[in-house]
Design an enzyme around this catalytic site. Structure first.
Site, PDB file in Angstrom:
ATOM      1  N   ASP A  43       0.870  -1.255  -0.024  1.00  0.00           N
ATOM      2  CA  ASP A  43       0.140   0.100   0.063  1.00  0.00           C
ATOM      3  C   ASP A  43       0.936   1.015   0.105  1.00  0.00           C
ATOM      4  O   ASP A  43       2.011   1.249   0.087  1.00  0.00           O
ATOM      5  CB  ASP A  43      -1.170  -0.118   1.294  1.00  0.00           C
ATOM      6  CG  ASP A  43      -0.279  -0.430   2.502  1.00  0.00           C
ATOM      7  OD1 ASP A  43       1.106   0.016   2.655  1.00  0.00           O
ATOM      8  OD2 ASP A  43      -0.844  -1.074   3.362  1.00  0.00           O
ATOM      9  N   ASP A  45       1.432   5.123   1.496  1.00  0.00           N
ATOM     10  CA  ASP A  45       1.184   6.184   2.444  1.00  0.00           C
ATOM     11  C   ASP A  45       1.486   7.603   2.114  1.00  0.00           C
ATOM     12  O   ASP A  45       2.855   7.666   1.469  1.00  0.00           O
ATOM     13  CB  ASP A  45       1.536   6.043   3.837  1.00  0.00           C
ATOM     14  CG  ASP A  45       1.031   4.483   4.384  1.00  0.00           C
ATOM     15  OD1 ASP A  45      -0.056   4.559   4.253  1.00  0.00           O
ATOM     16  OD2 ASP A  45       1.550   3.773   5.336  1.00  0.00           O
ATOM     17  N   ASP A 122       9.609   4.793  13.274  1.00  0.00           N
ATOM     18  CA  ASP A 122      10.347   3.923  13.918  1.00  0.00           C
ATOM     19  C   ASP A 122      11.869   3.729  13.719  1.00  0.00           C
ATOM     20  O   ASP A 122      12.977   3.646  14.596  1.00  0.00           O
ATOM     21  CB  ASP A 122       9.573   2.675  14.243  1.00  0.00           C
ATOM     22  CG  ASP A 122       9.248   2.173  12.888  1.00  0.00           C
ATOM     23  OD1 ASP A 122       9.319   2.871  12.030  1.00  0.00           O
ATOM     24  OD2 ASP A 122       8.238   1.105  13.116  1.00  0.00           O
TER      25      ASP A 122
END
Ligand code: ATP
Ligand code: MG
Length: 409
Positions: A43, A45, A122
């Protein structure tokens, strides 16, 4: 460096439109990382300096979701793209939580600059921003270099970052398996030091993570790493001992799922959970005669309940899991005309697959798995022969036979 052909046209059009409206906008995170690692992103983002309300106004087909963490879903007929506003880390001291006169929190959506946004991601490999229009990659954290070196590096001190969100330790392991990257030592230490905090994470989030870990084709690698770091206990309510049957059956089931992913076959967490908890179920009902059937049925819910505390298994899988378990008994006994009926059971195929997994794990040759393999052939005479063969055997004995004893240890 990045081939735009690998990017959804719809995602590019969203970036284009935001930029034409004088906003900053980039593809970010997993999709940029995956393309740079020669994989196909699942996907796309987008990160932007436009607020959710501004994004919402820019795209007719869009919807703001979330309250505390607002995002915008922009959709076309067959695609959905997540557009997130640059955030700053509210834990970094300059919190701008908006409150009303009574002190009630109206929002803690702290918007920030692209640099702020980068810092709260992260790992450096997940913090690359790509503009598909000028083909420039913004790399504030040396992520490109770390991808070249195939290493997972934390943004900021991993001890602190894993305290903020312990799921990051599972993510580090997941990415290292998926990409074949090393995990930097500082992260390894933080995994050892901070993963006890995983027991506080909601079981719903842990179930999501469970699925990403075990149902995406890298289950076996993830299992071995989680075993080494002693983290399996946060995901599975079972205790696999080194090299014993329970560990082997888990690995065989996970391998089976990995193969299905590679072959584009359907996969379900139900099958895997049934397999992972099977040794626990057997332990609950082990008796001198093999297994105690009454205890077997009584223990199913107990074993599932223990798993439920760790990961929120959706209710809809419960019957599936129990069917797989109960069918193991029926696949053993094969009484009378039952085999003709069983073969039409909607869960027959899954139960049969699991029987083969069990037999591989227990190193059983010529077990009922082989019998069923033959019974599925379109040959009526063979079917009859196979049934006659069972009649000659002592039915009472059937649970002990064909390896339940091997599985019970
Ligand atoms: P995949 O979708 O393949 O699991 P991903 O990197 O896209 O990997 P997502 O969970 O979709 O993972 O998150 C998208 C991006 O959001 C990540 O690349 C990362 O930059 C950021 N992100 C996600 N989860 C966290 C987290 N727990 N802490 C910090 N940043 C995160
Ligand atoms: Mg993603």
């Amino acid at each position: 460096m990045i081939d735009n052909k690998k990017i959804s046209k719809f995602a590019i059009s969203i970036v284009d439109k935001l930029q034409k409206n004088n906003y900053e906008a980039y593809l970010v995170g997993g999709c940029v990382r995956d393309i740079l690692c020669d994989m196909s992103p699942k996907d796309f983002d987008i990160a932007t300096d436009a607020t959710p309300e501004q994004v919402r106004k820019t795209f007719k087909a869009s919807r703001i979701i979330g309250k505390r963490f607002k995002l915008v879903h922009v959709f076309s007929r067959d695609e959905l793209i997540e557009v997130a506003t640059f955030r700053s880390d509210s834990l970094s001291g300059q919190s701008q939580i908006v409150k009303d006169d009574q002190g009630k929190i109206l929002r803690d959506n702290n918007w920030g600059s692209i640099e702020d946004d980068c810092k709260r991601r992260d790992f450096t490999l997940n913090a690359l921003y790509y503009c598909p229009l000028n083909k420039e990659i913004k790399d504030f954290a040396n992520g490109l270099n770390h991808i070249r070196k195939k290493v997972i590096v934390s943004l900021g001190d991993p001890q602190k970052r894993f305290e903020e969100d312990p799921v990051r330790s599972l993510r580090a392991i997941r990415f290292s398996s998926k990409l074949d990257f090393k995990i930097e030592n500082k992260i390894k230490d933080a995994i050892y030091d901070k993963s006890y905090l995983l027991s506080d994470i909601s079981n719903a989030r842990m179930f999501d993570e469970f699925c990403k870990i075990f149902l995406n084709g890298n289950g076996e690698k993830n299992f071995n790493k989680l075993y080494t770091f002693n983290l399996l206990r946060y995901l599975i309510a079972a205790n696999p001992d080194r090299n014993d049957y329970s560990k082997r059956v888990m690995i065989e089931a996970i391998k089976n799922t990995d193969d299905r992913v590679k072959n584009n076959q359907s996969k379900t967490p139900g099958f895997l959970i049934a397999a992972l908890l099977w040794p626990e179920l057997l332990k609950e009902c082990a008796s001198q005669e093999g297994i105690n059937i009454r205890k077997f049925f009584r223990s199913m819910d107990k074993v599932l309940k223990r798993q439920q505390i760790k990961t929120a298994v959706p209710r809809k899988f419960y019957n599936y899991i129990k069917d797989i378990w109960i069918l193991q008994l029926k696949l053993h006994s094969r009484i009378g005309n039952q085999p003709y009926k069983l073969i039409r059971h909607p869960r027959f195929r899954a139960a049969f697959d699991f029987m083969l997994v069990r037999e591989r794990a227990a190193n059983i040759k010529n077990g009922p798995g082989e019998w069923w393999e033959k019974f599925q052939k379109k040959d009526d005479a063979l079917k009859k022969n196979l049934i006659d063969q069972i009649k000659e055997e002592n039915e009472e004995d059937s649970y002990k036979k064909f390896g339940f004893s091997k599985e019970l240890g």
